[in-house]
Design an enzyme around this catalytic site. Sequence first.
Site, PDB file in Angstrom:
ATOM      1  N   CYS A   1       3.168   1.675   3.138  1.00 51.93           N
ATOM      2  CA  CYS A   1       4.647   0.567   3.258  1.00 51.93           C
ATOM      3  C   CYS A   1       5.094   1.927   2.270  1.00 51.93           C
ATOM      4  CB  CYS A   1       4.116  -0.254   2.814  1.00 51.93           C
ATOM      5  SG  CYS A   1       2.870  -1.910   3.524  1.00 51.93           S
TER       6      CYS A   1
ATOM      7  N   ASP B   1      13.005  19.548 -30.749  1.00 50.88           N
ATOM      8  CA  ASP B   1      14.410  18.185 -30.287  1.00 50.88           C
ATOM      9  C   ASP B   1      15.415  18.922 -30.660  1.00 50.88           C
ATOM     10  OD1 ASP B   1      15.465  17.802 -32.920  1.00 50.88           O
ATOM     11  OD2 ASP B   1      14.736  15.514 -32.800  1.00 50.88           O
TER      12      ASP B   1
ATOM     13  N   ASP C   1      16.325  23.347 -28.443  1.00 49.64           N
ATOM     14  CA  ASP C   1      14.856  23.322 -27.427  1.00 49.64           C
ATOM     15  C   ASP C   1      15.026  23.209 -26.695  1.00 49.64           C
ATOM     16  OD1 ASP C   1      13.272  24.724 -29.634  1.00 49.64           O
ATOM     17  OD2 ASP C   1      13.814  21.956 -30.605  1.00 49.64           O
TER      18      ASP C   1
ATOM     19  N   ASP D   1       8.356  23.056 -32.357  1.00 52.60           N
ATOM     20  CA  ASP D   1       9.680  23.032 -33.501  1.00 52.60           C
ATOM     21  C   ASP D   1       8.910  22.604 -34.879  1.00 52.60           C
ATOM     22  OD1 ASP D   1      12.332  23.894 -33.598  1.00 52.60           O
ATOM     23  OD2 ASP D   1      12.556  22.037 -33.135  1.00 52.60           O
TER      24      ASP D   1
ATOM     25  N   CYS E   1       0.901  -1.262  -0.557  1.00 54.82           N
ATOM     26  CA  CYS E   1      -0.120   0.335  -0.126  1.00 54.82           C
ATOM     27  C   CYS E   1       1.176   1.338  -0.105  1.00 54.82           C
ATOM     28  CB  CYS E   1      -0.620  -0.252   1.129  1.00 54.82           C
ATOM     29  SG  CYS E   1       0.398  -0.409   2.438  1.00 54.82           S
TER      30      CYS E   1
END
Length: 727
Positions: A33, A619, A623, A438, A30
């Site tokens: 935990c 890319d 960028d 782009d 859970c």
Amino acid sequence: MHVTRDFSHYVRAAGEGVQHIDLAVEGVHCAGCMAKIERGLSAIPDVTLARVNLTDRRVALEWKAGTLDPGRFIDRLEELGYKAYPFETESAEVAEVAESRFLLRCLGVAAFATMNVMMLSIPVWSGNVSDMLPEQRDFFHWLSALIALPAAAYAGQPFFRSAWRALSAKTTNMDVPISIGVILALGMSVVETIHHAEHAYFDAAIMLLTFLLVGRFLDQNMRRRTRAVAGNLAALKAETAAKFIGPDEISQVPVAAINPGDMVLLRPGERCAVDGTVIEGRSEIDQSLITGETLYVTAEQGTPVYAGSMNISGTLRVRVSAASEATLLAEITRLLDNALQARSRYMRLADRASRLYAPVVHATALLTILGWVMAGASWHDAIVTGVAVLIITCPCALGLAIPTVQTIASGAMFKSGVLLNSGDAIERLAEADHVIFDKTGTLTLPDLEVMNAADIPADIFELAGRLALSSHHPVAAAVAQAAGAKSPVVGAVEEAGQGVRATVDGVELRLGRPSFCGAEALVGSVDPEASIVAFSKGSERFVLSVRQGLRPDAKAVIAALKARNVGIEFLSGDREAAVKSAASALEIPEWRAGVTPADKIARIEQLKQRGVKVLMVGDGMNDAPSLAAAHVSMSPISAAHLSQATADLVFLGRPLAPVVAAIDASRKALHLMRQNLWLAIGYNVLAVPVAISGVVTPLIAAAAMSGSSILVMLNSLRARNTSREIV
């Protein structure tokens, strides 16, 4: 005897001065935990990262190099009540299968016992209203005890063991109140039977375990299926490769023994273990994992191949460019791991709520018991009500609400060719209402294409391609690839900055600048926005138009985004003519050319001030700043490494469709996350007062708790089904 533990084989570098290890942890069920483990490990000095992946019960740890022994982490986890060992995919899967079978056995025992105890309980219920003798009722109760007690001892192991480990470590988890509830119900039933009472709760206790085990078994199997949806990339990694140790001699060696520059042999039916380039041979290969293309690709001299690709027919010699953890497949695996281990803001909210569960529910149950006793109820009735509170308030549904959607959505995105690189990327992407693209390498393909190849005579084009093999210029490489050239022209000479020339059968061939080939007069006949390369054969002159083509589905993707009420903008550092042409072809009215990285950031900040949530798709190195500045960002897999590291999502292949698929999947996932949170919160808001009021028995509480978890899981599974249409 002193035993040393060497975990160095499992430790890898995670950056400058940082080391990383993955540990498999047993007993993680859970969000509570997860939070306890992360807090406990983060408290160790020099630990820089401690992150639990609930899907495969793995904890990722990073620390300052040379400061800690990895064995200390295992010791610390043991102190917290969890058994841990170095994570290995194969052994982890074996452990998962074994746990699944054990849960199924426990469920079978509990279900069988439940059916039999219920058969004995029905006569007791009926007899309490009619004339059943007390001796007969006691007999049925003792028979129920004979069945329920050993069955509960076996079937309750998953909960009892977990609770015992937590208590031994002087802490609690959600299995502690569950175990207390079951043991109280059974113990109280034995006491009631000894005192010849009318009621016993063996049926409620064993049925409670049945419902709990159904929920845990479904949860465990759903996590396994989710990992399968996300792609078992480890199975696609070849562990060995046929390395050339001589001109015609090969040796089967581990991938770790292969270095860039080595030569390997890839035979039919084998999966490639390295990234590299074909230098000899011809075959068809399946690269769908990397490129997203389902059709086989022809592999020949100069064709790039990637780890995980399947060789279908011929034999290939491959020059290695990357191996082991440096391959593109390894990078994809790391991106997937990052996505599954990361935390979204909704998940952090659910984590905080789950952490409060144990102390709050214990206090609530105790106050309920004391309150009922003070109100005049018997200890028997008060304890029964307290048990119902312990059971019904289990936050399983809350713990599952977000991670199940996040994991399933990650898998669905992966199937659509999208990888997550950030924990809250799904939520931020779902909020995006404006996309900035782009141009180079994003709306266009990263590779150059010869746009007018069909206009050149085949024999001339082949000759130009062969001559192009002697040049190092990227435009010449595009010509050679488009022409399918295999062997260079003998005796070719490259003149720097001009082109390459050679003589064949007494005829001079030239490839390069139009002025170098005497083809200036032909320049106006081809696309003025493209790179022009000329070819001459004696007195014959030709010009080739070379440029990056648009991604094949770019126009359809732009139209699909508009249909989803997403704003579109086109910013590029390229020439105005090229940007204008692409914007016109894609019907993007808002565009700017010649922009710098600073200009892109300024535009993103301007949109932010207006409340616009920007998705930046870019890319390349230039960028990276704008990707980081945007509300959410995305890069193609072909992007520069820095851009990939900056981007929140990465998409595979040549098509642009994954951008739309990711937006659709994220919007649906965010909707389901919110739904699940309301379902979990609403369940507890309604269930807790009802349980405290004494209306709910432990049996009904167990059914309600398990039902809420199953409802959340079933709702989460809807994240697998997202529209893939882009028109």
